[in-house]
Design a protein around this motif. Structure first.
Motif, PDB file in Angstrom:
ATOM      1  N   THR A 149      11.725  -3.210  -1.426  1.00  0.00           N
ATOM      2  CA  THR A 149      10.881  -3.038  -2.616  1.00  0.00           C
ATOM      3  C   THR A 149      11.645  -2.331  -3.741  1.00  0.00           C
ATOM      4  OG1 THR A 149       8.869  -2.941  -1.292  1.00  0.00           O
ATOM      5  CG2 THR A 149       8.762  -1.977  -3.477  1.00  0.00           C
ATOM      6  N   VAL A 150      12.353  -1.265  -3.396  1.00  0.00           N
ATOM      7  CA  VAL A 150      12.989  -0.451  -4.436  1.00  0.00           C
ATOM      8  C   VAL A 150      14.271  -1.104  -4.945  1.00  0.00           C
ATOM      9  CG1 VAL A 150      14.069   1.781  -4.924  1.00  0.00           C
ATOM     10  CG2 VAL A 150      11.992   1.674  -3.558  1.00  0.00           C
ATOM     11  N   GLY A 151      15.115  -1.561  -4.012  1.00  0.00           N
ATOM     12  CA  GLY A 151      16.432  -2.046  -4.408  1.00  0.00           C
ATOM     13  C   GLY A 151      16.443  -3.503  -4.850  1.00  0.00           C
ATOM     14  N   ILE A 152      15.642  -4.333  -4.210  1.00  0.00           N
ATOM     15  CA  ILE A 152      15.712  -5.767  -4.496  1.00  0.00           C
ATOM     16  C   ILE A 152      14.630  -6.174  -5.496  1.00  0.00           C
ATOM     17  CG2 ILE A 152      15.748  -8.077  -3.466  1.00  0.00           C
ATOM     18  CD1 ILE A 152      18.057  -6.128  -2.651  1.00  0.00           C
ATOM     19  N   LEU A 153      13.399  -5.724  -5.243  1.00  0.00           N
ATOM     20  CA  LEU A 153      12.318  -6.035  -6.182  1.00  0.00           C
ATOM     21  C   LEU A 153      12.381  -5.120  -7.405  1.00  0.00           C
ATOM     22  CD1 LEU A 153       9.672  -7.530  -6.799  1.00  0.00           C
ATOM     23  CD2 LEU A 153       8.474  -5.909  -5.360  1.00  0.00           C
ATOM     24  N   GLY A 154      12.994  -3.925  -7.224  1.00  0.00           N
ATOM     25  CA  GLY A 154      13.167  -3.024  -8.354  1.00  0.00           C
ATOM     26  C   GLY A 154      11.895  -2.302  -8.763  1.00  0.00           C
ATOM     27  N   GLU A 155      10.959  -2.151  -7.832  1.00  0.00           N
ATOM     28  CA  GLU A 155       9.738  -1.400  -8.134  1.00  0.00           C
ATOM     29  C   GLU A 155       9.652  -0.204  -7.190  1.00  0.00           C
ATOM     30  OE1 GLU A 155       8.066  -1.885 -10.668  1.00  0.00           O
ATOM     31  OE2 GLU A 155       8.124  -4.008 -11.193  1.00  0.00           O
ATOM     32  N   LEU A 156       9.144   0.891  -7.713  1.00  0.00           N
ATOM     33  CA  LEU A 156       9.067   2.119  -6.931  1.00  0.00           C
ATOM     34  C   LEU A 156       7.740   2.158  -6.194  1.00  0.00           C
ATOM     35  CD1 LEU A 156      10.509   4.713  -6.317  1.00  0.00           C
ATOM     36  CD2 LEU A 156       9.516   5.715  -8.358  1.00  0.00           C
ATOM     37  N   SER A 157       7.779   2.173  -4.855  1.00  0.00           N
ATOM     38  CA  SER A 157       6.546   2.310  -4.080  1.00  0.00           C
ATOM     39  C   SER A 157       6.545   3.655  -3.380  1.00  0.00           C
ATOM     40  CB  SER A 157       6.439   1.187  -3.056  1.00  0.00           C
ATOM     41  OG  SER A 157       5.488   1.532  -2.072  1.00  0.00           O
ATOM     42  N   LEU A 158       5.473   4.399  -3.536  1.00  0.00           N
ATOM     43  CA  LEU A 158       5.326   5.674  -2.828  1.00  0.00           C
ATOM     44  C   LEU A 158       4.222   5.557  -1.783  1.00  0.00           C
ATOM     45  CD1 LEU A 158       5.697   8.238  -5.743  1.00  0.00           C
ATOM     46  CD2 LEU A 158       7.370   7.604  -4.026  1.00  0.00           C
ATOM     47  N   GLY A 159       3.936   4.331  -1.350  1.00  0.00           N
ATOM     48  CA  GLY A 159       2.843   4.151  -0.399  1.00  0.00           C
ATOM     49  C   GLY A 159       3.274   3.547   0.915  1.00  0.00           C
ATOM     50  N   HIS A 160       4.585   3.554   1.193  1.00  0.00           N
ATOM     51  CA  HIS A 160       5.021   2.859   2.395  1.00  0.00           C
ATOM     52  C   HIS A 160       4.583   3.536   3.681  1.00  0.00           C
ATOM     53  CE1 HIS A 160       6.728  -0.472   0.448  1.00  0.00           C
ATOM     54  NE2 HIS A 160       7.372  -0.884   1.513  1.00  0.00           N
ATOM     55  N   ALA A 161       4.353   4.855   3.622  1.00  0.00           N
ATOM     56  CA  ALA A 161       3.798   5.511   4.802  1.00  0.00           C
ATOM     57  C   ALA A 161       2.414   4.943   5.104  1.00  0.00           C
ATOM     58  CB  ALA A 161       3.722   7.017   4.575  1.00  0.00           C
ATOM     59  N   GLY A 162       1.709   4.530   4.078  1.00  0.00           N
ATOM     60  CA  GLY A 162       0.393   3.915   4.257  1.00  0.00           C
ATOM     61  C   GLY A 162       0.478   2.605   5.028  1.00  0.00           C
ATOM     62  N   PHE A 163       1.458   1.769   4.697  1.00  0.00           N
ATOM     63  CA  PHE A 163       1.630   0.497   5.416  1.00  0.00           C
ATOM     64  C   PHE A 163       2.038   0.759   6.866  1.00  0.00           C
ATOM     65  CE2 PHE A 163       2.803  -0.849   0.980  1.00  0.00           C
ATOM     66  CZ  PHE A 163       1.578  -1.429   0.728  1.00  0.00           C
ATOM     67  N   MET A 164       2.877   1.775   7.041  1.00  0.00           N
ATOM     68  CA  MET A 164       3.292   2.173   8.381  1.00  0.00           C
ATOM     69  C   MET A 164       2.050   2.585   9.182  1.00  0.00           C
ATOM     70  SD  MET A 164       6.356   4.863   8.804  1.00  0.00           S
ATOM     71  CE  MET A 164       6.604   5.527  10.429  1.00  0.00           C
ATOM     72  N   CYS A 165       1.179   3.315   8.519  1.00  0.00           N
ATOM     73  CA  CYS A 165      -0.056   3.803   9.136  1.00  0.00           C
ATOM     74  C   CYS A 165      -0.937   2.635   9.580  1.00  0.00           C
ATOM     75  CB  CYS A 165      -0.776   4.663   8.098  1.00  0.00           C
ATOM     76  SG  CYS A 165      -2.205   5.527   8.706  1.00  0.00           S
TER      77      CYS A 165
END
Lengths: 252, 357
Positions: free
Chosen positions: B62-78
């Motif tokens: 998401t961050v390196g290839i799509l170039g968007e900052l996500s701060l919710g990945h712990a949520g997807f992990m959850c």
């Protein structure tokens, strides 16, 4: 019928009438220039043509197909490609991949096939790479294939933008101030490139330009815009000698 | 044509180095474990190494290839962790361990992908800071919702409540699957280091192949210049969603691995809160944005470090912070980049000289 027919095109931004009653008709294979003072609405016309803006009124026909109000990607598929006034490349990607992105819609395979590298992935990628190299060779840029697009010299970046646009296999190519920021030598090379694209690909080209040497050197027909309206239209020499055009744009 | 072949093998070689590094690390660790050279502390960290590496690689997509900052990945992990843990617990008696874990893995990945897709549709219209804030809020919402869920199963079927365990109205022999804030207890212990490494390799395989495919190029083109990508006929929304959904789904896989390594699974601020999301982002930034191998290395080092420093008590986080700063300088400072380049050239020159002799 002409390849590109625009009739009575108009758009307002708030109270500003940016383009009004704009008509143009570009024949197949023509090199057509759109000129006029800053703020006359030239780039707005391009943005209307490529679906960035939706016109308030008027109609756009490409090869008899009505493109009015279509979305940018549909217009690209219909056959209009463009370059930008301020160069827009995929800077962090290699030159070859920039062209490959242009080829995107012509060499399809699914994301799934791409991840699991099914036979179609290898076959399509191979064809795509070959085609991209072919295009780079045509533009004499093969040696730069592996360079990041951002690191190319300015003139080459322009060329790459044109190559990428040509990769989408357009019927009409729009060039927005291709000579902006170029020195006389680069401009001369650019003129050769534009002529070459027209002859080699049998392409129809509509370009915006301020450099009168380029305009008078390669354009066959001109439209002059002033305050969003067509001031003059016709053969290049005839338009450039028009007293009204000289007064509004060229100066004595 | 020669340069073309060289280029292709270069990226392929790069990918191979990443796989090789993971496999080599796995073999070395297995040898060390069997000869008794690994402390129980570090043995307990082997699965978390894989978990955090996977989620770091997922976020890097998401961050390196799509170039968007996500701060919710712990949520997807959850999401991945809880759906898979509930499934495994419910099928604990009826399915043998291997097919059960495989099914749990698919369920975890699919549910995280679904949530990623649903979140992505509105969120990916935003850019930059706004996207980061909304994903952050989303991660917190997921965690809090899961803390309020009561779920049980008995002969009559599934019982669901958001109030308390009593209002489920379960029969005596029923099985509680999720007990609100107490989470999921007793899910089978199906993950181990080998499973973790296999999942990490699969994740790397998917992400690296994705990047080198037509879809990956379209996504990177959007990252580099959205307007130009649109002008050559790339469907922006579609490709952003594809990348984000795959990224969320792989974060879900990390969640599955995490959930099956614990006896009790809770959604706490520590493991699925925004601290975790930030920590994952730290792995990605330190490892190098867009650099998958770097993400794995950073995730392992920064998971190991606080544990190794545990004996230093209060100074632990101080040293951790200093190490973060030093790594940051080493990775990103222009002087260091220049120095690294020179060292590499020196080495290459030395090797050539050696070959001539």
């Amino acid at each position: 019928m002409a390849l590109l027919e625009i009739k009575n095109l108009g758009i307002s931004f708030g109270g500003l009438r940016a383009v009004n009653a704009f008509d143009i008709s570009v024949e197949k294979g023509q090199l057509y220039g759109l000129i006029g003072p800053n703020g006359a609405g030239k780039t707005t016309v391009f943005n209307l043509l490529t679906g960035v803006y939706t016109p308030d009124e008027g109609a756009i026909f490409l090869d008899g197909v009505n493109l009015t109000g279509k979305k940018t990607i549909d217009i690209c598929r219909a056959g209009i490609a463009r370059t930008f006034q301020n160069i827009r490349l995929f800077g962090d990607m290699p030159v070859l991949d920039n062209v490959k992105v242009g080829l995107h819609n012509h060499y399809p395979y699914s994301t799934f096939e791409g991840i699991f590298r099914l036979p179609r992935y290898y076959r399509t990628e191979k064809e795509m790479t070959a085609r991209a190299y072919e295009l780079l060779r045509v533009f004499g840029m093969e040696e730069y294939a592996d360079h990041a697009a951002r690191n190319l010299p300015y003139g080459q970046q322009r060329k790459l933008e044109i190559a990428r646009a040509m990769a989408t296999e357009p019927k009409l190519l729009l060039l927005d101030e291709p000579a902006a920021g170029m020195n006389p030598n680069e401009t001369k090379e650019l003129m050769d490139t534009i002529r070459f694209v027209r002859d080699h690909f049998d392409m129809t080209i509509l370009l915006i330009e301020h450099d009168m040497k380029l305009v008078s050197g390669i354009c066959e027909k001109l439209t002059v815009l002033n305050f969003g309206e067509v001031l003059a239209q016709g053969g290049t020499q005839e338009v450039l000698n028009d007293p009204e055009v000289i007064a509004a744009y060229l100066g004595e | 044509m020669k340069t073309k072949a060289g280029k292709l093998s270069k990226t392929a070689k790069n990918d191979m180095i990443t796989y090789g590094m993971v496999i080599a690390a796995y073999i070395i660790v297995q040898i060390l474990v069997s000869t008794g050279h690994v402390s129980s502390l570090v043995q307990g960290l082997l699965v978390p190494f894989c978990t955090y590496s996977i989620v770091a690689v997922a976020l890097n997509l998401t961050v390196g290839i799509l170039g968007e900052l996500s701060l919710g990945h712990a949520g997807f992990m959850c999401v991945g962790a809880f759906t898979s843990a509930v499934f495994s617990l419910a099928c604990k008696e009826t399915l043998p361990s291997v097919p059960r874990f495989a099914a749990a893995l698919l369920i975890g990945a699919a549910s995280a992908a679904l949530v990623g897709f649903l979140v992505g549709v509105p969120v990916l219209r935003l850019k930059g800071d706004y996207l980061a804030i909304v994903t952050l809020a989303f991660g917190e919402i997921i965690k809090n919702i899961i803390n309020a869920i009561y779920l049980g199963v008995d002969a009559e079927g599934l019982h669901f409540s958001m109030k308390d365990a009593l209002s489920l109205g379960m029969s005596e022999d029923g099985l509680m699957l999720i007990k609100g804030a107490q989470g999921v207890t007793g899910a089978p212990h199906d993950s181990n280091f080998t499973v973790g490494v296999v999942l990490l390799l699969i994740t790397l395989f998917i992400v690296q192949h994705f990047i080198r495919s037509r879809t990956g190029r379209a996504v990177m083109a959007i990252r580099d210049n959205r307007i130009a990508a649109e002008s050559v006929g790339i469907n922006i929304t579609k490709y952003k969603l594809i990348a984000f959904t795959i990224s969320a789904s792989l974060a879900g896989v990390a969640g599955v691995l995490y959930a099956h390594n614990l006896s009790t699974l809770n959604a706490l601020p520590k493991n699925f809160g925004y601290n975790m999301s930030i920590l994952i982002l730290v792995f990605v930034v330190l490892g190098g944005i867009g650099n998958m191998r770097g993400s794995v290395i950073a995730a392992v080092l920064l998971t190991l470090l606080p544990e190794v420093l545990r004996s230093l008590n209060d100074y632990r986080m101080l040293i951790y912070a200093v190490v973060l700063i030093v790594m940051m300088i080493f990775n990103w400072s222009p002087n260091m980049i220049f120095l690294r380049k020179r060292v590499r050239q020196r080495l290459a020159a030395g090797r050539e000289a050696g070959e001539e002799v």
